[in-house]
Scaffold this motif. Structure first.
Motif, PDB file in Angstrom:
ATOM      1  N   TYR A  61      -5.157   1.789 -12.962  1.00 32.84           N
ATOM      2  CA  TYR A  61      -5.128   1.197 -11.621  1.00 32.84           C
ATOM      3  C   TYR A  61      -6.568   0.958 -11.207  1.00 32.84           C
ATOM      4  CZ  TYR A  61      -0.160   1.949 -11.295  1.00 32.84           C
ATOM      5  OH  TYR A  61       1.181   1.878 -11.526  1.00 32.84           O
ATOM      6  N   ARG A 119      -9.874   0.950  -9.360  1.00 34.48           N
ATOM      7  CA  ARG A 119     -10.485   1.893  -8.416  1.00 34.48           C
ATOM      8  C   ARG A 119     -10.748   1.266  -7.045  1.00 34.48           C
ATOM      9  NH1 ARG A 119     -15.489   2.886 -12.129  1.00 34.48           N
ATOM     10  NH2 ARG A 119     -13.643   3.141 -13.341  1.00 34.48           N
ATOM     11  N   THR A 131       0.855  -1.184   0.000  1.00 35.08           N
ATOM     12  CA  THR A 131       0.000   0.000   0.000  1.00 35.08           C
ATOM     13  C   THR A 131       0.891   1.233   0.000  1.00 35.08           C
ATOM     14  OG1 THR A 131      -1.745  -1.175   1.179  1.00 35.08           O
ATOM     15  CG2 THR A 131      -1.859   1.227   1.185  1.00 35.08           C
ATOM     16  N   LEU A 180      -4.212   8.063 -11.667  1.00 33.26           N
ATOM     17  CA  LEU A 180      -4.154   6.621 -11.399  1.00 33.26           C
ATOM     18  C   LEU A 180      -5.180   5.865 -12.240  1.00 33.26           C
ATOM     19  CD1 LEU A 180      -3.823   6.858  -7.531  1.00 33.26           C
ATOM     20  CD2 LEU A 180      -2.121   5.785  -9.050  1.00 33.26           C
ATOM     21  N   VAL A 183      -5.865  10.866  -8.196  1.00 33.67           N
ATOM     22  CA  VAL A 183      -6.760   9.726  -8.414  1.00 33.67           C
ATOM     23  C   VAL A 183      -7.083   9.606  -9.897  1.00 33.67           C
ATOM     24  CG1 VAL A 183      -9.104   8.852  -8.004  1.00 33.67           C
ATOM     25  CG2 VAL A 183      -7.731   9.723  -6.093  1.00 33.67           C
ATOM     26  N   ASP A 208      -8.741  -0.390  -5.428  1.00 33.90           N
ATOM     27  CA  ASP A 208      -7.475  -0.354  -4.694  1.00 33.90           C
ATOM     28  C   ASP A 208      -7.068   1.059  -4.300  1.00 33.90           C
ATOM     29  OD1 ASP A 208      -7.044  -3.116  -4.785  1.00 33.90           O
ATOM     30  OD2 ASP A 208      -6.132  -2.985  -6.777  1.00 33.90           O
ATOM     31  N   ILE A 209      -7.875   2.042  -4.658  1.00 34.78           N
ATOM     32  CA  ILE A 209      -7.545   3.450  -4.393  1.00 34.78           C
ATOM     33  C   ILE A 209      -8.443   3.983  -3.290  1.00 34.78           C
ATOM     34  CG2 ILE A 209      -7.432   5.767  -5.379  1.00 34.78           C
ATOM     35  CD1 ILE A 209      -7.165   4.387  -8.152  1.00 34.78           C
ATOM     36  N   VAL A 245       4.041   3.880  -8.665  1.00 35.52           N
ATOM     37  CA  VAL A 245       2.883   4.565  -8.084  1.00 35.52           C
ATOM     38  C   VAL A 245       3.350   5.743  -7.237  1.00 35.52           C
ATOM     39  CG1 VAL A 245       0.969   4.338  -6.445  1.00 35.52           C
ATOM     40  CG2 VAL A 245       1.366   2.551  -8.146  1.00 35.52           C
ATOM     41  N   THR A 281      -4.285   6.577  -0.828  1.00 35.39           N
ATOM     42  CA  THR A 281      -3.557   5.312  -0.730  1.00 35.39           C
ATOM     43  C   THR A 281      -3.888   4.470  -1.949  1.00 35.39           C
ATOM     44  OG1 THR A 281      -5.241   4.050   0.473  1.00 35.39           O
ATOM     45  CG2 THR A 281      -3.676   5.331   1.806  1.00 35.39           C
ATOM     46  N   VAL A 282      -2.913   3.657  -2.350  1.00 37.37           N
ATOM     47  CA  VAL A 282      -3.094   2.774  -3.496  1.00 37.37           C
ATOM     48  C   VAL A 282      -2.509   1.420  -3.142  1.00 37.37           C
ATOM     49  CG1 VAL A 282      -2.645   2.411  -5.951  1.00 37.37           C
ATOM     50  CG2 VAL A 282      -2.758   4.744  -5.041  1.00 37.37           C
ATOM     51  N   ARG A 283      -3.340   0.386  -3.206  1.00 31.37           N
ATOM     52  CA  ARG A 283      -2.845  -0.982  -3.020  1.00 31.37           C
ATOM     53  C   ARG A 283      -2.414  -1.477  -4.397  1.00 31.37           C
ATOM     54  NH1 ARG A 283      -7.159  -4.561  -0.797  1.00 31.37           N
ATOM     55  NH2 ARG A 283      -7.804  -4.487  -2.936  1.00 31.37           N
ATOM     56  N   THR A 284      -1.140  -1.875  -4.493  1.00 35.54           N
ATOM     57  CA  THR A 284      -0.595  -2.286  -5.780  1.00 35.54           C
ATOM     58  C   THR A 284       0.398  -3.423  -5.592  1.00 35.54           C
ATOM     59  OG1 THR A 284       0.441  -1.447  -7.812  1.00 35.54           O
ATOM     60  CG2 THR A 284       1.282  -0.589  -5.725  1.00 35.54           C
TER      61      THR A 284
END
Length: 168
Positions: free
Chosen positions: A31, A33, A8, A26, A23, A35-36, A142, A131-134
């Motif tokens: 990416y 959505r 994250t 992203l 956003v 995960d955002i 990211v 936050t971005v889960r990737t």
């Protein structure tokens, strides 16, 4: 909690409009959505932004699932979307009434506790958190993208002002 092989990434922005611009960037790069996450407490900046920026920002955030607005004693009106919203729902009412109310939710979505405290403190001073889960392999990309979109240095934001000596 972030699954194995995933990370994250977190960023702080001066305004909700800046966060929504990130956003949008992203989402344009495909990416997911889901995960955002976004948490913002300076919602007035959306109306102060130039028209095209506000439209892009509002459009980006409206595409996130689970957009909600609520009030927090230490932050005022807050807008949240994404996985952070679910994590906030699991934080007890007694925690929401504390200055570090955002920290426990950030920990639940995979941010280390010390870092979560810093971002919670910085958030309470104004602005927005994304936050971005990737995948771990994409985390640096990211982070660079969020930085290019205007992320600010959280350490600088939470640093106490240096003490001034009186020369008298």
């Amino acid at each position: 909690m972030t699954p194995i092989g995933m990370k994250t990434v977190i960023a702080l922005f001066d305004t909700a409009a800046d966060a929504k611009y990130a956003v949008d960037a992203l989402l344009l790069r495909k990416y997911d959505r889901s995960d955002i996450s976004v948490v913002a407490n300076d919602l007035a900046t959306l109306h102060e932004a130039p028209a095209h920026v506000g439209q892009i920002a509002a459009g980006a955030l409206s595409t996130l699932v689970g957009l909600a607005a609520f009030a927090v004693p230490y932050a005022g009106p807050v807008l949240a979307a994404g996985p952070i919203l679910g994590a906030l729902g699991t934080v007890g009412a007694e925690d929401i009434d504390q200055p570090d109310w955002l920290g426990p939710a950030l920990v639940k979505i995979g941010i280390p506790e010390a870092e979560a405290r810093k971002y919670s403190e910085a958030f309470n001073r104004g602005g927005a958190v994304v936050t971005v889960r990737t995948r771990e392999i994409d985390a640096d990309n990211v982070a660079r993208l969020l930085s290019a979109c205007g992320a600010v240095d959280v350490d600088e934001r939470v640093r106490p002002e240096s003490r001034r000596r009186s020369t008298g």
